[in-house]
Write an enzyme that holds these catalytic residues in place. Structure first.
Site, PDB file in Angstrom:
ATOM      1  N   ARG A 228       0.775  -1.107  -0.117  1.00 53.57           N
ATOM      2  CA  ARG A 228       0.004   0.089   0.077  1.00 53.57           C
ATOM      3  C   ARG A 228       1.066   1.055   0.010  1.00 53.57           C
ATOM      4  O   ARG A 228       1.851   1.337   0.603  1.00 53.57           O
ATOM      5  CB  ARG A 228      -0.910  -0.137   1.403  1.00 53.57           C
ATOM      6  CG  ARG A 228      -1.985  -1.104   1.206  1.00 53.57           C
ATOM      7  CD  ARG A 228      -2.848  -0.951   0.071  1.00 53.57           C
ATOM      8  NE  ARG A 228      -3.652   0.503  -0.022  1.00 53.57           N
ATOM      9  CZ  ARG A 228      -4.807   0.670   0.468  1.00 53.57           C
ATOM     10  NH1 ARG A 228      -5.344  -0.280   1.515  1.00 53.57           N
ATOM     11  NH2 ARG A 228      -5.340   1.971   0.787  1.00 53.57           N
TER      12      ARG A 228
ATOM     13  N   GLY B  15       0.882   6.974   6.948  1.00 59.42           N
ATOM     14  CA  GLY B  15       0.787   5.670   7.278  1.00 59.42           C
ATOM     15  C   GLY B  15       2.166   5.549   7.961  1.00 59.42           C
ATOM     16  O   GLY B  15       2.998   6.501   8.271  1.00 59.42           O
ATOM     17  N   GLY B  16       2.307   4.409   8.831  1.00 56.50           N
ATOM     18  CA  GLY B  16       3.577   4.192   9.922  1.00 56.50           C
ATOM     19  C   GLY B  16       4.888   4.458   9.004  1.00 56.50           C
ATOM     20  O   GLY B  16       5.675   5.229   9.617  1.00 56.50           O
TER      21      GLY B  16
ATOM     22  N   TYR C   6      -3.611 -10.297  -2.872  1.00 59.43           N
ATOM     23  CA  TYR C   6      -3.728  -9.862  -1.278  1.00 59.43           C
ATOM     24  C   TYR C   6      -4.555 -10.302  -0.227  1.00 59.43           C
ATOM     25  O   TYR C   6      -4.188 -10.707   0.635  1.00 59.43           O
ATOM     26  CB  TYR C   6      -4.417  -8.109  -1.727  1.00 59.43           C
ATOM     27  CG  TYR C   6      -4.278  -7.605  -0.551  1.00 59.43           C
ATOM     28  CD1 TYR C   6      -3.305  -6.972   0.131  1.00 59.43           C
ATOM     29  CD2 TYR C   6      -5.754  -6.667  -0.058  1.00 59.43           C
ATOM     30  CE1 TYR C   6      -3.301  -6.050   1.292  1.00 59.43           C
ATOM     31  CE2 TYR C   6      -5.722  -6.087   1.029  1.00 59.43           C
ATOM     32  CZ  TYR C   6      -4.600  -5.524   1.743  1.00 59.43           C
ATOM     33  OH  TYR C   6      -4.869  -5.014   2.689  1.00 59.43           O
TER      34      TYR C   6
ATOM     35  N   HIS D  27       7.811  -6.739   8.527  1.00 62.30           N
ATOM     36  CA  HIS D  27       7.098  -6.110   9.743  1.00 62.30           C
ATOM     37  C   HIS D  27       6.404  -6.993  10.654  1.00 62.30           C
ATOM     38  O   HIS D  27       6.179  -6.893  11.559  1.00 62.30           O
ATOM     39  CB  HIS D  27       6.136  -4.928   9.265  1.00 62.30           C
ATOM     40  CG  HIS D  27       6.825  -3.757   8.465  1.00 62.30           C
ATOM     41  ND1 HIS D  27       7.159  -2.492   9.283  1.00 62.30           N
ATOM     42  CD2 HIS D  27       7.523  -3.667   7.407  1.00 62.30           C
ATOM     43  CE1 HIS D  27       7.761  -1.914   8.614  1.00 62.30           C
ATOM     44  NE2 HIS D  27       7.963  -2.507   7.440  1.00 62.30           N
TER      45      HIS D  27
ATOM     46  N   LYS E 281      -4.396  -9.737  17.293  1.00 64.00           N
ATOM     47  CA  LYS E 281      -4.248  -8.929  18.655  1.00 64.00           C
ATOM     48  C   LYS E 281      -4.963  -9.348  19.826  1.00 64.00           C
ATOM     49  O   LYS E 281      -4.802  -8.794  20.811  1.00 64.00           O
ATOM     50  CB  LYS E 281      -4.983  -7.641  18.035  1.00 64.00           C
ATOM     51  CG  LYS E 281      -4.182  -6.780  16.829  1.00 64.00           C
ATOM     52  CD  LYS E 281      -2.868  -6.367  17.096  1.00 64.00           C
ATOM     53  CE  LYS E 281      -2.396  -5.581  15.488  1.00 64.00           C
ATOM     54  NZ  LYS E 281      -0.677  -5.234  15.845  1.00 64.00           N
TER      55      LYS E 281
ATOM     56  N   ASP F 230       2.676 -10.320  17.689  1.00 62.73           N
ATOM     57  CA  ASP F 230       2.751  -9.137  16.938  1.00 62.73           C
ATOM     58  C   ASP F 230       4.342  -8.907  16.630  1.00 62.73           C
ATOM     59  O   ASP F 230       5.015  -9.239  17.288  1.00 62.73           O
ATOM     60  CB  ASP F 230       2.400  -7.885  17.981  1.00 62.73           C
ATOM     61  CG  ASP F 230       1.792  -7.017  17.064  1.00 62.73           C
ATOM     62  OD1 ASP F 230       1.990  -6.626  16.036  1.00 62.73           O
ATOM     63  OD2 ASP F 230       0.984  -6.143  17.705  1.00 62.73           O
TER      64      ASP F 230
ATOM     65  N   VAL G  46       1.807   0.500  19.421  1.00 63.81           N
ATOM     66  CA  VAL G  46       1.183   1.312  20.427  1.00 63.81           C
ATOM     67  C   VAL G  46       1.830   1.410  21.732  1.00 63.81           C
ATOM     68  O   VAL G  46       1.740   2.316  22.451  1.00 63.81           O
ATOM     69  CB  VAL G  46      -0.173   0.289  20.610  1.00 63.81           C
ATOM     70  CG1 VAL G  46      -1.105   0.998  21.720  1.00 63.81           C
ATOM     71  CG2 VAL G  46      -0.881   0.495  19.179  1.00 63.81           C
TER      72      VAL G  46
ATOM     73  N   TYR H  23      40.381 -33.117  -3.997  1.00 64.11           N
ATOM     74  CA  TYR H  23      39.347 -33.858  -4.937  1.00 64.11           C
ATOM     75  C   TYR H  23      37.737 -33.280  -4.391  1.00 64.11           C
ATOM     76  O   TYR H  23      37.119 -32.621  -5.212  1.00 64.11           O
ATOM     77  CB  TYR H  23      39.381 -35.188  -4.824  1.00 64.11           C
ATOM     78  CG  TYR H  23      38.422 -36.066  -5.519  1.00 64.11           C
ATOM     79  CD1 TYR H  23      38.259 -36.007  -6.702  1.00 64.11           C
ATOM     80  CD2 TYR H  23      37.363 -36.874  -4.625  1.00 64.11           C
ATOM     81  CE1 TYR H  23      37.383 -36.895  -7.483  1.00 64.11           C
ATOM     82  CE2 TYR H  23      36.519 -37.574  -5.133  1.00 64.11           C
ATOM     83  CZ  TYR H  23      36.562 -37.668  -6.707  1.00 64.11           C
ATOM     84  OH  TYR H  23      35.432 -38.157  -7.176  1.00 64.11           O
ATOM     85  N   ASP H  24      37.422 -33.843  -3.396  1.00 65.98           N
ATOM     86  CA  ASP H  24      36.097 -33.475  -2.977  1.00 65.98           C
ATOM     87  C   ASP H  24      35.658 -31.807  -2.753  1.00 65.98           C
ATOM     88  O   ASP H  24      36.333 -31.475  -2.111  1.00 65.98           O
ATOM     89  CB  ASP H  24      35.707 -34.478  -1.405  1.00 65.98           C
ATOM     90  CG  ASP H  24      35.801 -35.829  -1.667  1.00 65.98           C
ATOM     91  OD1 ASP H  24      34.818 -36.251  -2.065  1.00 65.98           O
ATOM     92  OD2 ASP H  24      36.836 -36.279  -1.425  1.00 65.98           O
TER      93      ASP H  24
HETATM   94  C1  GDG Z   1       2.727  -3.965  11.434  1.00 65.37           C
HETATM   95  C2  GDG Z   1       3.003  -5.449  12.572  1.00 65.37           C
HETATM   96  C3  GDG Z   1       4.574  -3.738  13.612  1.00 65.37           C
HETATM   97  C4  GDG Z   1      -4.077   2.662  15.647  1.00 65.37           C
HETATM   98  N1  GDG Z   1      -5.232   3.147  15.633  1.00 65.37           N
HETATM   99  C5  GDG Z   1      -5.194   4.328  15.429  1.00 65.37           C
HETATM  100  C6  GDG Z   1      -3.945   4.580  14.903  1.00 65.37           C
HETATM  101  N2  GDG Z   1      -3.283   3.540  15.086  1.00 65.37           N
HETATM  102  C7  GDG Z   1      -1.977   3.683  14.932  1.00 65.37           C
HETATM  103  C8  GDG Z   1      -1.109   3.143  16.138  1.00 65.37           C
HETATM  104  C9  GDG Z   1       0.288   2.374  15.436  1.00 65.37           C
HETATM  105  C10 GDG Z   1      -0.214   1.677  14.465  1.00 65.37           C
HETATM  106  O1  GDG Z   1      -1.503   2.290  13.965  1.00 65.37           O
HETATM  107  C11 GDG Z   1      -0.392   0.250  14.570  1.00 65.37           C
HETATM  108  O2  GDG Z   1       1.001  -0.399  14.664  1.00 65.37           O
HETATM  109  P1  GDG Z   1       1.130  -1.582  15.506  1.00 65.37           P
HETATM  110  O3  GDG Z   1       2.678  -1.846  15.576  1.00 65.37           O
HETATM  111  O4  GDG Z   1       0.501  -1.707  16.580  1.00 65.37           O
HETATM  112  O5  GDG Z   1       0.659  -2.832  14.478  1.00 65.37           O
HETATM  113  P2  GDG Z   1       0.270  -2.893  13.072  1.00 65.37           P
HETATM  114  O6  GDG Z   1      -0.768  -2.239  12.247  1.00 65.37           O
HETATM  115  O7  GDG Z   1      -0.293  -4.682  12.977  1.00 65.37           O
HETATM  116  O8  GDG Z   1       1.764  -3.149  12.159  1.00 65.37           O
HETATM  117  C12 GDG Z   1       3.325  -4.757  13.858  1.00 65.37           C
HETATM  118  C13 GDG Z   1       4.248  -2.681  12.566  1.00 65.37           C
HETATM  119  O9  GDG Z   1       3.682  -3.173  11.330  1.00 65.37           O
HETATM  120  C14 GDG Z   1       5.532  -1.989  12.194  1.00 65.37           C
HETATM  121  O10 GDG Z   1       6.398  -2.669  11.676  1.00 65.37           O
HETATM  122  O11 GDG Z   1       4.841  -3.121  14.903  1.00 65.37           O
HETATM  123  O12 GDG Z   1       3.848  -5.784  14.699  1.00 65.37           O
HETATM  124  O13 GDG Z   1       1.728  -6.311  12.500  1.00 65.37           O
HETATM  125  O14 GDG Z   1       0.994   3.617  15.100  1.00 65.37           O
HETATM  126  O15 GDG Z   1      -0.738   4.416  16.669  1.00 65.37           O
HETATM  127  N3  GDG Z   1      -3.619   5.754  14.492  1.00 65.37           N
HETATM  128  C15 GDG Z   1      -4.471   6.497  14.404  1.00 65.37           C
HETATM  129  N4  GDG Z   1      -5.806   6.562  14.838  1.00 65.37           N
HETATM  130  C16 GDG Z   1      -6.257   5.420  15.193  1.00 65.37           C
HETATM  131  O16 GDG Z   1      -7.333   5.374  15.595  1.00 65.37           O
HETATM  132  N5  GDG Z   1      -4.247   8.158  13.973  1.00 65.37           N
END
Ligand code: GDG
Length: 733
Positions: free
Chosen positions: A10, A26-27, A83, A162, A275, A369, A374, A497-498
């Protein structure tokens, strides 16, 4: 400066119905923002909708170009198989240890392959020499090798996973396990959140592909693939920015009023079965049942961002959670107070920050996870000097390694989670501060930007493609040797050899030479001023059976005896070799063989060998390490050397070595040029020679570290010998 191409399934973008692109954070996007990289960046990925849904692809393309992105368009059918299917219904559950949830389908696998190809095509089109390509996550396991196949451009290719990498025992369930691993091995750096995941990956390489790896990585296709541990951090800068805003205090107050004096136990997650939300509800229920005094003091706020809506499994999970929440509130609620508030939607980051600040407990209890951000965000937003909150953290998250001062729980153990809640609520301020301080300083210093910079720094240090080529060009090398021979030099060829002239097989006696080899060696040795010697660890009989009477010199048992080309019989290289140490060593090796199925002891005149090629690969290697430790102690005062070779541990006399034998033979043969090739540790004694007045060529066969000057493989050795023969015969003709 090299450009960075980020590749993820994505993209950090949302395309509306008019085709306009809206950037989202995004993250990953925020991690890279926090890294403050100076280099130019490009994103490649799927724009989130099926290609059929876009009216005008050109419009989408242009809109994305403005955002520094390139789309990989996928059809609805491809998205379904790739996907929803292979990525999310096969790989995701399996990597999270939920094999019973994993489904397998050939059609999905083909869609996964096709989608990875689509990504590769777009990247190949966009990439330029010198670019770094950073591939993210389990959707794109095949992409690294596809890139290597499809382009010769000088790219550095990185991969980051991840999710967890599950134990090799589970991974082996996957029908396409070998293809997936080979796909990944196209990368230059493969990275994981924790050492545990890396270890599982290494075991899978060994068990599925038979590939040994070490701390530096794994050799594959003549290159070193580096393996590394890079625990991802959270978006510290983003959260701090929100908290520094003027209106933040007001927002916190607003939420505080909403809490109505209750102590906040916060839960934030995507609604995904990994989760552990139903298990968490069971623990909440237990807590409410068993602590009537606290029942009315607390409120559980469960923020669950909807995930994969429309997929039956996820819809069922949502229903289960809704029912669970309803039942708890029905049983424990009062007029004006429901103990669990289920908020099934996303919130703006500022609200999340405010809730993290206010929470007295953050309850993070996934069943599995990869990392869990979080937990880190909560720690960052707390006031460590006041009366900070407590983190309750599942021991099955990657974060657990870094956040050792959290209250760690087994999320399946309902009583343990309930007890932890109770304990956290009663925890003294001093203990809370003592626990949070080291965690806060860690998550703040190792935030997402630092993580991205560290990874990209290491990816950038991978040598350019040309410089990685360690394989010597054997044809010119042969021509070089022939030139010297033509000019009148005496040439000696010394070949193990080997592993040098012949591949390894499980049963050593079956490693007989292919029909052309004796003939080739004989032809070479028939020329004046050209002598050929096989220098092997094997017993005399084997060598004599296959290479006797061909006019070549045979050295057996690592130089213990030889049979010269013009000799009559086998003679001892050194008649005074002491072998009384063998009794002591024999006992130790036999013990190891008793304890390790599939291993055996071989006794040679001047050496004892423990073979573990047919043992369980990991158990064999583990036992070999143990044995090496023991032997090094036993052997300290004996005239022997201990070495770890290709699936063997060998103890051999110091008074005998291939190097000593070759040194003596070079003098006897009066060589002006010597060519030495071998693959294992015992051959290093030949490479280490520095014969005076001899033009000395040393060639390592295979990937291990070496003192030799050149490196090749078995085919390269053969090419060398055949070229030599052709050239010499051409000159003679
Ligand atoms: C994958 C892996 C790994 C959640 N609710 C809201 C919101 N969030 C944000 C949190 C956090 C993110 O989403 C969730 O990240 P996690 O790490 O907890 O889990 P996954 O989404 O499963 O991510 C995981 C990650 O990739 C990184 O490598 O840690 O293990 O599964 O940042 O804050 N953000 C907002 N509103 C919400 O309601 N703005």
């Amino acid at each position: 400066m090299s450009r960075l191409i980020n590749v993820s399934n994505r993209l950090p973008v949302r395309i509306d119905s008019s085709g306009t692109a809206h950037r989202t954070t995004g993250g990953l996007a925020s991690a890279l923002e926090g890294a403050e990289l100076e280099q130019e960046q490009l994103w490649i990925g799927w724009p989130g909708r099926a290609v059929e849904d876009f009216e005008d692809l050109g419009v989408v393309h242009n809109a994305m170009e403005v955002e520094g992105m390139r789309p990989v368009f996928l059809t609805a059918a491809e998205i379904d198989g790739f996907y929803e299917g292979y990525a999310n219904s096969t790989l995701w559950p399996l990597l999270h240890y939920m094999v019973e949830r994993a489904s397998f389908s050939n059609a999905w696998w083909h869609a996964y392959q096709r989608a990875n190809e689509r990504f590769a095509e777009v990247i190949v089109k966009e990439a330029k020499d010198g670019d770094m390509v950073w591939i993210h996550d389990y959707h794109l396991f095949l992409l690294p090798s596809l890139l290597r196949e499809k382009t010769d451009k000088d790219l550095r290719v990185g991969f980051f996973l991840h999710t967890p990498f599950c134990s090799s025992d589970l991974f082996r369930v996957l029908p396409e396990r070998a293809e997936i691993l080979r796909g990944l091995l196209g990368a230059d750096v493969i990275a994981f959140h924790t050492y545990g995941y890396l270890r599982h990956f290494r075991s899978s390489l060994l068990r599925v592909l038979g590939l040994e790896s070490d701390v530096e990585g794994v050799w594959h296709g003549g290159r070193q693939v580096r393996l590394g541990v890079y625990p991802i951090g959270h978006n510290h800068l983003g959260f701090q920015r929100e908290m520094a805003r003027d209106e933040f205090a007001e927002l916190v107050e607003k939420h505080r009023r909403e809490l109505n004096g209750k102590r906040l136990i916060l839960n934030v997650e995507r609604l995904d079965y990994t989760k552990g939300v139903p298990e968490k509800l069971a623990a909440m229920r237990r807590f409410l049942e068993t602590t009537p005094d606290k029942r009315n003091e607390v409120v559980f706020v469960l923020i669950a961002v909807p995930s994969r809506q429309g997929v039956e499994e996820y819809d069922l999970l949502t229903e289960e959670v809704q029912q669970g929440v309803g039942a708890i509130n029905g049983d424990f609620g009062r007029v004006g107070h429901a103990p669990v508030q289920f908020l099934h939607r996303g919130f703006p980051m500022k609200d999340l920050a405010a809730l993290y600040t206010l929470a007295e407990i953050c309850l993070v209890t996934p069943l599995r996870d990869g990392m869990n951000l979080v937990a880190k965000e909560f720690i960052d937003c707390q006031d460590a000097d006041g009366c900070p909150g407590v983190l309750i953290l599942s021991e099955f998250t990657g974060a657990t390694e870094e956040l050792a001062q959290a209250l760690q729980v087994n999320p399946y153990d309902v009583d343990a989670v309930s007890d932890a809640l109770n304990r956290a609520l009663d925890m003294t301020e001093d203990e809370r501060r003592a626990r949070i301080a080291p965690m806060q300083s860690r998550v703040r210093s190792q935030h997402s930007g630092v993580w991205a910079r560290r990874y990209l720094h290491d990816l950038a240090s991978v040598p350019e493609r040309e410089k990685q080529v360690v394989v010597a060009d054997m044809k010119p090398l042969a021509e070089d040797v022939v030139e010297k021979w033509r000019a009148g030099d005496r040439v000696g060829l010394f070949l193990d050899y080997d592993g040098t002239l012949r591949d390894f097989v499980d049963v050593p006696d079956e490693a007989v030479p292919d029909p052309g080899l004796p003939q080739l060696l004989q032809a070479l040795a028939s020329h004046d001023r050209l002598s050929l010697t096989i220098v092997s660890g094997r017993a005399p009989q084997f060598l004599e059976t296959h290479f006797g009477g061909l006019g070549i010199t045979l050295v057996a048992e690592h130089g213990y005896r030889w049979f010269e080309a013009d000799g009559e019989e086998w003679t001892l290289f050194n008649p005074h070799v002491d072998t009384t140490w063998k009794d002591l060593i024999r006992a130790q090796l036999e013990q190891a063989s008793l304890l390790t199925p599939g291993t055996h002891v071989e006794e040679k005149q001047s050496a004892m060998v423990w073979h573990y090629r047919q043992a369980d690969p990991e158990f064999g290697r583990w036992r070999a390490r143990e044995l090496l430790d023991e032997l090094t102690q036993t052997a300290a005062n004996l005239p022997v050397t201990v070495h770890h070779g290709q699936k063997i541990v060998e103890v051999s006399s110091l008074q005998v070595s291939k190097g000593l034998a070759v040194d003596a033979l070079m003098t006897r043969q009066r060589n002006d040029v010597a060519f030495v090739a071998g693959d294992d540790q015992t051959d290093e004694t030949m490479f280490a020679l520095e014969p005076k007045g001899v033009d000395f060529y040393t060639v390592k066969v295979g990937k291990a570290s070496t003192r030799a000057r050149y490196r090749t493989d078995i085919t390269g050795v053969r090419l060398f010998l055949e070229t030599l023969r052709e050239e010499v015969e051409r000159i003679h003709a």
